[in-house]
Write a protein that holds these residues in place. Sequence first.
Motif, PDB file in Angstrom:
ATOM      1  N   GLU A  39       4.228  11.416  28.530  1.00 24.38           N
ATOM      2  CA  GLU A  39       5.164  11.381  27.405  1.00 24.38           C
ATOM      3  C   GLU A  39       6.487  12.062  27.737  1.00 24.38           C
ATOM      4  O   GLU A  39       7.463  11.928  27.011  1.00 24.38           O
ATOM      5  N   LYS A  40       6.522  12.777  28.876  1.00 26.20           N
ATOM      6  CA  LYS A  40       7.766  13.421  29.277  1.00 26.20           C
ATOM      7  C   LYS A  40       8.549  12.541  30.252  1.00 26.20           C
ATOM      8  O   LYS A  40       9.608  12.919  30.721  1.00 26.20           O
ATOM      9  N   VAL A  41       7.987  11.396  30.556  1.00 27.79           N
ATOM     10  CA  VAL A  41       8.671  10.462  31.455  1.00 27.79           C
ATOM     11  C   VAL A  41       9.381   9.411  30.603  1.00 27.79           C
ATOM     12  O   VAL A  41       8.743   8.728  29.798  1.00 27.79           O
ATOM     13  N   GLY A  42      10.685   9.328  30.765  1.00 32.15           N
ATOM     14  CA  GLY A  42      11.450   8.343  30.004  1.00 32.15           C
ATOM     15  C   GLY A  42      11.472   7.006  30.732  1.00 32.15           C
ATOM     16  O   GLY A  42      11.270   6.930  31.944  1.00 32.15           O
ATOM     17  N   ILE A  43      11.725   5.955  29.996  1.00 31.69           N
ATOM     18  CA  ILE A  43      11.785   4.635  30.633  1.00 31.69           C
ATOM     19  C   ILE A  43      13.018   3.913  30.095  1.00 31.69           C
ATOM     20  O   ILE A  43      13.288   3.940  28.890  1.00 31.69           O
ATOM     21  N   SER A  44      13.806   3.357  30.992  1.00 36.38           N
ATOM     22  CA  SER A  44      15.044   2.714  30.536  1.00 36.38           C
ATOM     23  C   SER A  44      15.425   1.569  31.480  1.00 36.38           C
ATOM     24  O   SER A  44      14.936   1.494  32.606  1.00 36.38           O
TER      25      SER A  44
END
Lengths: 296, 373
Positions: free
Chosen positions: B297-302
Amino acid sequence: MRRLILIAVPYLWLLAFFLVPFLIVLKIALSDYNLSIPPYTPQLDLSAGWQGIKDFYDALDFENFTFLTSDDLYWKAYLSSLKIAVISTFMTLLVGYPIAYGMAQAPDEWRPTLMMLVILPFWTSFLIRVYSWMGILSNEGLLNKFLLWTGVIDQPLIILSTNTAVYIGIVYTYLPFMILPIYAALEKLDGSLLEAAEDLGCSRLSAFWLVTFPLSRSGMVAGCFLVFIPALGEFVIPSLLGGSSTLMIGKVLWEEFFSNRDWPVASAVAVVLLLILVIPIVLFQRNQERQQEAER
Amino acid sequence: MPQKVFAPWDDPQEKPLIQFKNVTKRFGSFTAIDNLNLDIFEREFFALLGPSGCGKTTLMRMLAGFETPTEGTIQLSGKDIGGVPPNQRAVNMMFQSYALFPHLSVWENIAFGLKREGKDKGAIETRVSEMMRLTRLEKFRNRKPHQLSGGQRQRVALARSLAKAPKLLLLDEPLGALDRKLREETQFELMDIQEKTGTTFVIVTHDQEEAMTVASRVAVMDEGKLVQVATPDRIYEGPNSVYVADFIGDVNIIEGRAHQTGDKVQVIWSESEPPLMATTQKNFSLDQKCYMAIRPEKVGISADRPTAANALKGKILDIAYLGNISTYHVELPSGHVIKAQEANTRRIARRHFTWEDEVWISWTDTAAVLLEQ
Ligand SMILES: Nc1ncnc2c1ncn2[C@@H]1O[C@H](COP(=O)(O)OP(=O)(O)OP(=O)(O)O)[C@@H](O)[C@H]1O
Ligand SMILES: [Mg+2]
């Protein structure tokens, strides 16, 4: 078809070895005493055809059963047997429970050996074992010799030919029938139940009374019936170890058959005995069923 | 008025209620508990977590008095309880196997402990009724245990252990057989009881969410040893080993070599990818083997390259849709698969990404934890 055979086998067995003999005995009980071979009338005369069966049927009556009530020997013998059976069943329970409990507490690797020891006496004939008790209990027997030697007594105890000897004999003979069902119940008992009881404030002793004892009840009931039922009709033990004052219905039965050769009366005695036994047998069945239900 | 935080374990003045001192328990040659030291404080809700067979039940049984330590001592309120039999300990245990008395009804089972205390009838009746209401067993008052479902039995066991309101309550997987809703309600009931009565709870659970919800502190065990004992947030945010990080929650573990300057560490982990950045309080020697643990949940995805300290490009391999959140499994060119979690703020039909999309995943240098083992 296979199912049918499977179901039929036990019923055929019962029919051949229980129902048919019972009917024969019942028939003799309804006949009259006669000095002949066999010593009763009427005889079923099948050669006379239908009329023969009818004559035979008409000659049957309940005379012998009425006779049982006229002589107080019989009901006294029934009562006395009942008393001896009840007391000896209770004593067997008192002796058997601690043994079963000890076996259930023993380490796993010991249990088969202990079980073996309990059933070991069955390897010797029942009659021989009862005879050896005569050797132990008689006035010059091993027990008296031992007690005299240790100086506990200075006169030999008179045990043989008393009711005490009969109790000893019955307790000894039927002990395994008491131990095994109780042991089976105790062995199944989940040890964590006792831990839970202790956890909730029980001492060891009260945990025993509140958990172990009630949970072994069905085993005790089963054991009691297994001892009581054969003890009630017991014949060998009272005649070998008991005295002339020991009154048991099995003995009376034997005397009617073989001393008086009054087969009809003897048969009536046997039929009544069987009827008395039906009650505990039915109760025993109930107990087993209830237990099975609880285990599901 | 600021509320005082409940943290007796940080206060050296505080005396622990339970103290395990170098406790070892062996069954024959097998070591079930291995030289364990542990302090549990009064009013704590202490959760034991660990894989099957790691010694949780054994620990509980030693507290209840059913097992004696092979070595070491256990103290309760400062007194060695080695020789005290179970029935004289102010401790009640709920057994993992329930251990309900099969010959007694639900009511009698719950009343069992109260009757032993010699309480009067009225008091027992009130207390048992209260317990039955709490565990929703009113309808089953006269049933025998074999006439109950698994969850109902579990509730009887729970009610029975709660009834005596002991100083210390040991619950061995108390809620495992309950449905989710009832379990959550019971968890809150337990916390409520704990707050009202001040009872100390030690609870074994396989449900880490449960441990996080109810516990003041969580202990993670492995093969008879305590790996980490800390508050739920600290266990989650700052696991002390890969084992704990992996055991509690979902985590990405990236193995690499550390290059430390101050509190910043460069983790060299792949030939083709740039090093990753993390901050740490620990000291790593040059090229020391280390593990970077980063929660999904601390890994962002974009879609576009983000500015965060760590950014990697990859391809979406798989999407696990969990209703409120989705977990994206992103495969990097190096073959590593990193999990990233996003809240599903939009309807599923309008989701940004789909399978095989090229995406960027990123996290800040403070988001990850660096572990030595
Ligand atoms: N009486 C015993 N004799 C021998 N070994 C035992 C005994 N009791 C427990 N053990 C062993 O000790 C280890 C720990 O058992 P324990 O019951 O404490 O595990 P646990 O953590 O409670 O596991 P679970 O989550 O499956 O309940 C296990 O490997 C078990 O086999
Ligand atoms: Mg366990």
